[in-house]
Design an enzyme around this catalytic site. Structure first.
Site, PDB file in Angstrom:
ATOM      1  N   PHE A 139      -2.940 -15.720  -2.902  1.00 35.23           N
ATOM      2  CA  PHE A 139      -2.013 -16.146  -3.845  1.00 35.23           C
ATOM      3  C   PHE A 139      -1.531 -17.553  -3.466  1.00 35.23           C
ATOM      4  O   PHE A 139      -0.915 -17.747  -2.291  1.00 35.23           O
ATOM      5  CB  PHE A 139      -1.023 -15.010  -4.156  1.00 35.23           C
ATOM      6  CG  PHE A 139      -1.385 -13.885  -5.293  1.00 35.23           C
ATOM      7  CD1 PHE A 139      -2.889 -14.087  -5.698  1.00 35.23           C
ATOM      8  CD2 PHE A 139      -0.602 -12.846  -5.439  1.00 35.23           C
ATOM      9  CE1 PHE A 139      -3.304 -12.925  -6.565  1.00 35.23           C
ATOM     10  CE2 PHE A 139      -1.167 -11.865  -6.338  1.00 35.23           C
ATOM     11  CZ  PHE A 139      -2.493 -12.096  -6.880  1.00 35.23           C
ATOM     12  N   CYS A 175      -3.236 -13.684   1.015  1.00 41.49           N
ATOM     13  CA  CYS A 175      -4.341 -12.900   1.297  1.00 41.49           C
ATOM     14  C   CYS A 175      -5.154 -13.891   2.467  1.00 41.49           C
ATOM     15  O   CYS A 175      -6.345 -13.573   2.827  1.00 41.49           O
ATOM     16  CB  CYS A 175      -5.132 -12.722   0.218  1.00 41.49           C
ATOM     17  SG  CYS A 175      -4.428 -12.002  -1.356  1.00 41.49           S
ATOM     18  N   GLU A 219     -15.311 -18.501  -6.669  1.00 41.90           N
ATOM     19  CA  GLU A 219     -15.722 -18.441  -5.238  1.00 41.90           C
ATOM     20  C   GLU A 219     -17.195 -18.783  -5.532  1.00 41.90           C
ATOM     21  O   GLU A 219     -17.939 -19.538  -4.378  1.00 41.90           O
ATOM     22  CB  GLU A 219     -15.454 -17.192  -4.497  1.00 41.90           C
ATOM     23  CG  GLU A 219     -15.837 -17.195  -3.017  1.00 41.90           C
ATOM     24  CD  GLU A 219     -15.653 -15.915  -2.411  1.00 41.90           C
ATOM     25  OE1 GLU A 219     -15.701 -16.135  -0.773  1.00 41.90           O
ATOM     26  OE2 GLU A 219     -15.100 -14.912  -2.856  1.00 41.90           O
ATOM     27  N   HIS A 245     -14.633 -13.905   0.240  1.00 45.03           N
ATOM     28  CA  HIS A 245     -13.363 -13.221  -0.355  1.00 45.03           C
ATOM     29  C   HIS A 245     -13.498 -12.226  -1.299  1.00 45.03           C
ATOM     30  O   HIS A 245     -12.923 -11.079  -1.101  1.00 45.03           O
ATOM     31  CB  HIS A 245     -12.568 -14.244  -0.759  1.00 45.03           C
ATOM     32  CG  HIS A 245     -11.036 -13.705  -0.927  1.00 45.03           C
ATOM     33  ND1 HIS A 245     -10.388 -13.443   0.019  1.00 45.03           N
ATOM     34  CD2 HIS A 245     -10.212 -13.709  -1.790  1.00 45.03           C
ATOM     35  CE1 HIS A 245      -8.994 -13.064  -0.356  1.00 45.03           C
ATOM     36  NE2 HIS A 245      -8.986 -13.124  -1.590  1.00 45.03           N
ATOM     37  N   LYS A 291     -15.192  -6.137   0.996  1.00 45.78           N
ATOM     38  CA  LYS A 291     -13.957  -5.571   0.076  1.00 45.78           C
ATOM     39  C   LYS A 291     -14.568  -4.238  -0.628  1.00 45.78           C
ATOM     40  O   LYS A 291     -13.696  -3.393  -1.251  1.00 45.78           O
ATOM     41  CB  LYS A 291     -13.267  -6.583  -0.644  1.00 45.78           C
ATOM     42  CG  LYS A 291     -12.316  -7.207   0.200  1.00 45.78           C
ATOM     43  CD  LYS A 291     -11.656  -8.299  -0.718  1.00 45.78           C
ATOM     44  CE  LYS A 291     -10.449  -9.420   0.205  1.00 45.78           C
ATOM     45  NZ  LYS A 291     -11.366 -10.399   1.005  1.00 45.78           N
ATOM     46  N   HIS A 347      -9.023  -4.243  -0.909  1.00 44.12           N
ATOM     47  CA  HIS A 347      -8.472  -5.639  -0.470  1.00 44.12           C
ATOM     48  C   HIS A 347      -7.298  -5.478   0.412  1.00 44.12           C
ATOM     49  O   HIS A 347      -6.192  -4.891  -0.186  1.00 44.12           O
ATOM     50  CB  HIS A 347      -8.036  -6.610  -1.798  1.00 44.12           C
ATOM     51  CG  HIS A 347      -7.514  -8.028  -1.525  1.00 44.12           C
ATOM     52  ND1 HIS A 347      -7.585  -8.526  -0.222  1.00 44.12           N
ATOM     53  CD2 HIS A 347      -7.049  -8.974  -2.309  1.00 44.12           C
ATOM     54  CE1 HIS A 347      -6.977  -9.761  -0.072  1.00 44.12           C
ATOM     55  NE2 HIS A 347      -7.206  -9.869  -1.411  1.00 44.12           N
TER      56      HIS A 347
END
Length: 427
Positions: free
Chosen positions: A415, A180, A330, A319, A351, A356
Site C-alpha cells: 500500500f 506489505c 504483477e 507478491h 500466499k 498475506h
C-alpha cells in the site's frame, strides 16, 4: 569500489504453515494450506471468517512468562524467529561470548564485534492487539490508567529493539514501515549495509500480528479481504474467482553476513543475496498502478543491482495477494520486464498457503526463496481452479516441482505504492 558479497547463514520463521523453518518448509513443499477459521475473536458479526493464524504458539523457551506480559504478539513472533535464525547461523551473542570464555575456545572476538552486527525488522502495524486491549481498558478505567508498558509494547520498532537487546547487537537497528513491502525492504537494506561495509552481520526480516477485530474490520471495510468460508477457495492468487486477500500473521527472519566473515567462521552458507530494488508507484494510497509500471521498474532495479540479465532468473516468488488488481498488475509487470521469456519462468505465490502477512510477508517469502534454492524445488500456487486470461503465466498450479534454480526473485508490493524486490543466488 569493490562491493562485498553477502550471504544468508540463518533462517527462522513462525507462520501459518509452521512454527519453525523445517516444519513450515515441509508443509509448503507438500502444498498444505495454513488458512482456517478465525479463533482469535468471535466472528459472528464479521463478514470475514478466515485467516492464516499461527497455531499452538508458545514462546516460553525464548521469552519467560513475565516478559511475555510486556511484549506484544508481533514482537514475540520476531523474537522466536530471530532466535532460530541466529542459532542456525552460529553467530554468538555478547552474553554467550562472555560466558563461553571465547579466548580459551579459540574464538576471535573480532568476529563478533557488537557494533558490526545490526537488526532491521519491519512491521506494518506493530502492536495492534495491545492498542485495542489498552483502549478498551482506558474507556472503563481512564486513559491515565493504561499499562506503563503500553507504548513500548505498541510501537512498531520494538521487535527489532528486543532482538538487538537480547543478543547485544549494537549496529544499525531500525524498522521499515512500508506496509506489505516492509519485510523485503528490511532484508534489502540490511544487504546493502553489509555490502557497503557498515556492518558484517545483520538480522533482518518482518513480523506482524494483525488478526484482531480492528485489523480485520479495517481491511474488510476497504473490501480488501476475502469473505469466502471455504479455506480452499479463499487465498487463491491468479485464479479468476479470487475475491481479496486472507490476513496472515507471523515472522520471517534471515541472518545476512559478509561472505568472507562467514567463511572465516566456518558457517554454512545457505544462499547468496545479490540484488535489491526499491521504488514507489507514486500513484495511489492503496491501488497499484494498473499497468504495473512501478513493480516492473523495481524488478529492473534489482536485476541491475545483481549485475545479471533478466533471462537468468529461474523462479519468481510473486507478491500474489489474491486481489484482482495486484495479481493482474504483477503479471503485466513481469511481462514488461521479461518479454516472451516471462512465459518460461515459473511464478508462484506462497500466499496461497500462508495468507498475506503484511509487513512480515517479504521476510517469510525470502525464507521460502532461499529454501527453494537450497533444495532446488519450486513451491506451488495451491487451490488453483479457474484460469484467468489476465494472469496467464506459469503459476505452478497446485503441485510444486523439482527444478534447476540459479537465481530466485521475490516481489513485495505494498500500500502507498511501495515496491521492493530481492534476488537470491544458489550458494
Amino acid at each position: 569500489m569493490n562491493k562485498r558479497r553477502v550471504v544468508v547463514t540463518g533462517l527462522g520463521t513462525v507462520n501459518p504453515t509452521g512454527n519453525n523453518t523445517e516444519t513450515s518448509w515441509a508443509a509448503v513443499r507438500a502444498g498444505q494450506c495454513g488458512i482456517g477459521p478465525i479463533t482469535h475473536f468471535d466472528t459472528e458479526n464479521f463478514t470475514v471468517k478466515l485467516a492464516g493464524e499461527v497455531k499452538d504458539f508458545d514462546p516460553s523457551a525464548i521469552i519467560d512468562r513475565r516478559e511475555q506480559k510486556h511484549m506484544s504478539r508481533y514482537a514475540q513472533f520476531a523474537m522466536v524467529a530471530a532466535e532460530e535464525a541466529i542459532r542456525e547461523s552460529g553467530i554468538l551473542s555478547a552474553a554467550e561470548l562472555k560466558s563461553s570464555n571465547a579466548a580459551d575456545a579459540g574464538i576471535s572476538t573480532k568476529e563478533y564485534e557488537p557494533s558490526r552486527m545490526g537488526v532491521i525488522i519491519s512491521s506494518g502495524i506493530g502492536g495492534l492487539s495491545t492498542i485495542e486491549e489498552e483502549h478498551t481498558k482506558a474507556l472503563k478505567r481512564g486513559f491515565e490508567r493504561v499499562s506503563p508498558f503500553f507504548i513500548p509494547m505498541a510501537i512498531s520498532n520494538m521487535a527489532a529493539a528486543n532482538v538487538a537487546i537480547r543478543h547485544g547487537f549494537k549496529g544499525m537497528c531500525t524498522c521499515p514501515a512500508t506496509a506489505c513491502a516492509g519485510g523485503s525492504n528490511a532484508i534489502g537494506d540490511a544487504f546493502h549495509r553489509i555490502r557497503d561495509g557498515y556492518e558484517d552481520v545483520m538480522v533482518a526480516g518482518g513480523t506482524e500480528a494483525s488478526i484482531t477485530e480492528l485489523g480485520i474490520g479495517g481491511f474488510a471495510s476497504m473490501r480488501a479481504l476475502c469473505s469466502a468460508t471455504d479455506p480452499k477457495r479463499a487465498s487463491i492468487p491468479f485464479d479468476q474467482e479470487r475475491g481479496g486477500f486472507v490476513m496472515g500473521e507471523g515472522a520471517g527472519i534471515l541472518v545476512l553476513e559478509e561472505r568472507e566473515h562467514a567463511l572465516h567462521r566456518g558457517a554454512k552458507i545457505l544462499a547468496e543475496i545479490v540484488g535489491y530494488g526499491a521504488n514507489c508507484d507514486a500513484y495511489h494510497i492503496t491501488s497499484p498502478n494498473p499497468e504495473g509500471e512501478g513493480g516492473a521498474d523495481c524488478m529492473r532495479l534489482a536485476i541491475a543491482d545483481a549485475g545479471i540479465q533478466p533471462e537468468e532468473i529461474s523462479y519468481i516468488n510473486a507478491h500474489g495477494t489474491s486481489t484482482h488488481l495486484n495479481d493482474a498488475c504483477e503479471t503485466k509487470a513481469i511481462k514488461a520486464v521479461f518479454g516472451a521469456k516471462a512465459y518460461e519462468i515459473p511464478v508462484s505465490s506462497t500466499k496461497s498457503m500462508t495468507g498475506h502477512l503484511l509487513g512480515a510477508a517479504g521476510g517469510v517469502e525470502a525464507l521460502f526463496s532461499v529454501k527453494a534454492l537450497e533444495e532446488q524445488f519450486i513451491p506451488a500456487t495451491i487451490n488453483y481452479q479457474v484460469p484467468d486470461p489476465e494472469c496467464d503465466l506459469d503459476i505452478v498450479p497446485n503441485e510444486g516441482r523439482e527444478a534447476k534454480l540459479d537465481y530466485v526473485l521475490s516481489n513485495s508490493l505494498g500500500f502507498g505504492g511501495h515496491n521492493a524486490c530481492l534476488i537470491f543466488r544458489k550458494a
